[in-house]
Design a protein around this motif. Structure first.
Motif, short mmCIF file in Angstrom:
data_model
loop_
_atom_site.label_atom_id
_atom_site.label_comp_id
_atom_site.label_asym_id
_atom_site.label_seq_id
_atom_site.Cartn_x
_atom_site.Cartn_y
_atom_site.Cartn_z
N PHE A 183 -6.62 -37.27 -7.68
CA PHE A 183 -6.36 -37.37 -6.25
C PHE A 183 -6.65 -38.81 -5.82
N ASP A 184 -6.74 -39.02 -4.52
CA ASP A 184 -6.94 -40.39 -4.03
C ASP A 184 -8.42 -40.70 -3.81
N LEU A 185 -9.27 -40.21 -4.70
CA LEU A 185 -10.69 -40.52 -4.64
C LEU A 185 -10.97 -41.79 -5.42
N THR A 186 -11.91 -42.58 -4.94
CA THR A 186 -12.36 -43.75 -5.69
C THR A 186 -13.48 -43.35 -6.62
N PRO A 187 -13.75 -44.11 -7.68
CA PRO A 187 -14.89 -43.80 -8.56
C PRO A 187 -16.20 -43.74 -7.79
N ALA A 188 -16.36 -44.59 -6.76
CA ALA A 188 -17.60 -44.57 -5.98
C ALA A 188 -17.74 -43.27 -5.20
N GLN A 189 -16.64 -42.78 -4.65
CA GLN A 189 -16.69 -41.50 -3.93
C GLN A 189 -16.99 -40.35 -4.89
N LEU A 190 -16.36 -40.36 -6.07
CA LEU A 190 -16.59 -39.30 -7.05
C LEU A 190 -18.04 -39.32 -7.54
N ALA A 191 -18.64 -40.50 -7.60
CA ALA A 191 -20.02 -40.61 -8.07
C ALA A 191 -21.00 -39.90 -7.15
N ARG A 192 -20.58 -39.59 -5.93
CA ARG A 192 -21.46 -38.89 -4.98
C ARG A 192 -21.57 -37.40 -5.30
N LEU A 193 -20.71 -36.89 -6.17
CA LEU A 193 -20.70 -35.45 -6.46
C LEU A 193 -21.90 -35.07 -7.32
N HIS A 194 -22.64 -34.07 -6.87
CA HIS A 194 -23.77 -33.53 -7.64
C HIS A 194 -23.25 -32.35 -8.47
N GLY A 195 -23.24 -32.51 -9.77
CA GLY A 195 -22.78 -31.44 -10.63
C GLY A 195 -23.05 -31.76 -12.10
N PRO A 196 -23.60 -30.84 -12.87
CA PRO A 196 -24.03 -29.52 -12.43
C PRO A 196 -25.05 -29.61 -11.30
N ILE A 197 -24.94 -28.69 -10.37
CA ILE A 197 -25.68 -28.74 -9.13
C ILE A 197 -27.15 -28.37 -9.33
N GLY A 198 -28.01 -28.94 -8.50
CA GLY A 198 -29.41 -28.54 -8.46
C GLY A 198 -30.32 -29.37 -9.34
N LEU A 199 -31.63 -29.22 -9.11
CA LEU A 199 -32.64 -29.85 -9.93
C LEU A 199 -33.00 -28.93 -11.09
N TYR A 200 -33.41 -29.52 -12.19
CA TYR A 200 -33.78 -28.72 -13.36
C TYR A 200 -35.17 -28.13 -13.15
N ILE A 201 -35.23 -26.82 -12.90
CA ILE A 201 -36.51 -26.12 -12.76
C ILE A 201 -36.52 -24.88 -13.66
N GLY A 202 -35.59 -24.83 -14.63
CA GLY A 202 -35.50 -23.66 -15.50
C GLY A 202 -34.93 -22.45 -14.80
N SER A 203 -34.17 -22.64 -13.73
CA SER A 203 -33.67 -21.52 -12.93
C SER A 203 -32.64 -20.70 -13.71
#
Length: 340
Positions: A272-292
């Motif tokens: 799509f028309d996303l820039t690499p900088a915009q894509l870098a904002r995506l959190h995924g896999p989502i969440g912090l590692y807490i063994g969930s």
């Protein structure tokens, strides 16, 4: 504003409406360690009832004792300090010799608390100016970048709107996420155009909509107080919405899925028309590692990362799921009730 501070205003408005004398206490300055941040509030009624918090409890005890012994007699705001000496710091439970400065404001109809609450219900960001000599109050729309200010003449505080969270996908995980986020004072919207997922889905105080997620993202006009979490695993629902969210001012955009699925998602989004900088904002896999592993644990993991991002915690201090150690060949196929 925090949910507890909103409750302080609501309770204060009820006391004023019933003709009871009450005061609003606001933390305006701290030195050293302090249990509550600048801007935290507490309200106290003439019978000693309190709502909110300005310390770990000892300052509240002192305020209550003073009201019960002497009543509420202030007619104008007053600035008071606790913890000036080491003995006072110990007495009031202020760690490391901390000191806290409070503005104590007697409340009445002229305090305009009910009007402030009405504007907050309309999701306005309101600037409240209190004249520290007369107690007169002015309400106005807060300009961009406005901050709390205290001078010799006036105290200016900011109120609302609540942080906003858009959850894409109505399911078990989104239910836990919405419940916890609501308790954290987020205004939560859940979007899912699939009728079979919406049927029976309900969380008090949460808006459930059936429009396409990308249309909702556009309509919400996401700002720096907004977050988006995609939980459907369906590219037809998630991808376009994520694209719009990543181009917005939203402070957090995240999507559930394994490392492999997130890698594929990033490849699709780059088409799509996303820039690499915009894509870098995506959190995924989502969440912090807490063994969930369970939906409730995953919801906590997601909100932990979202909160850390909102509070500006350096990424080097966090371990996101994308950086969590994985045994060779142990990549997890993510489902909503499984590990993130």
């Amino acid at each position: 504003m925090d949910s507890i501070d909103l409750e302080v205003l609501k309770t204060s408005a009820a006391w004023i409406a019933s003709g009871r004398r009450c005061e609003l206490i606001t933390v305006i300055k701290t030195w050293g360690s302090s249990p509550r941040p600048v801007g935290a509030t507490l309200a106290i009624c003439e019978d000693g009832t309190v709502i909110g918090s300005v310390s770990g409890g000892c300052i509240e005890d002192d305020l209550i004792a003073r009201v019960r012994d002497h009543g509420i007699s202030r007619t104008a705001p007053e600035i008071v300090s606790y913890g000036i000496t080491a003995d006072e710091a110990h007495r009031f439970g202020l760690p490391c010799g901390g000191t806290i400065e409070l503005a104590i404001e007697p409340l009445a109809q002229h305090s305009r608390i009910a009007e402030l609450l009405a504007r907050l219900d309309r999701h306005e960001l309101v600037q409240r100016r209190l004249d520290l000599q007369t107690g007169a109050v002015e309400l106005s729309a807060a300009p961009p970048g406005a901050q709390m200010q205290v001078g010799e003449r006036a105290m200016v505080t900011l109120h609302g709107p609540r942080w906003r969270l858009l959850i894409i996908g109505a399911g078990q995980l989104s239910r836990f996420l919405a419940q916890i986020a609501t308790a954290m004072d987020y205004h939560v919207t859940v979007c899912d155009p699939r009728e079979e997922y919406r049927a029976g889905w309900h969380v008090d105080g949460v808006q459930l909509v059936h429009d396409m997620p990308d249309d909702i993202v556009t309509a919400m006009r996401l700002d720096h107080r907004s977050a988006v979490v995609a939980l459907t695993h369906d590219p037809k629902l998630d991808d376009l919405a994520l694209m719009e969210a990543l181009k917005s001012d939203a402070f957090y955009v995240g999507a559930i899925g394994s490392r492999l699925n997130n890698s594929k998602r990033r490849e699709r989004l780059l088409q799509f028309d996303l820039t690499p900088a915009q894509l870098a904002r995506l959190h995924g896999p989502i969440g912090l590692y807490i063994g969930s592993k369970t939906p409730s644990e995953i919801a906590i993991s997601i909100l932990a990362e979202l909160t850390a991002t909102k509070n500006g915690v350096p990424t080097g201090m966090l371990v996101p799921h994308s950086a969590a150690p994985t045994a060779p060949g142990a990549e997890v196929c993510v489902v909503e009730t499984g590990a993130v």
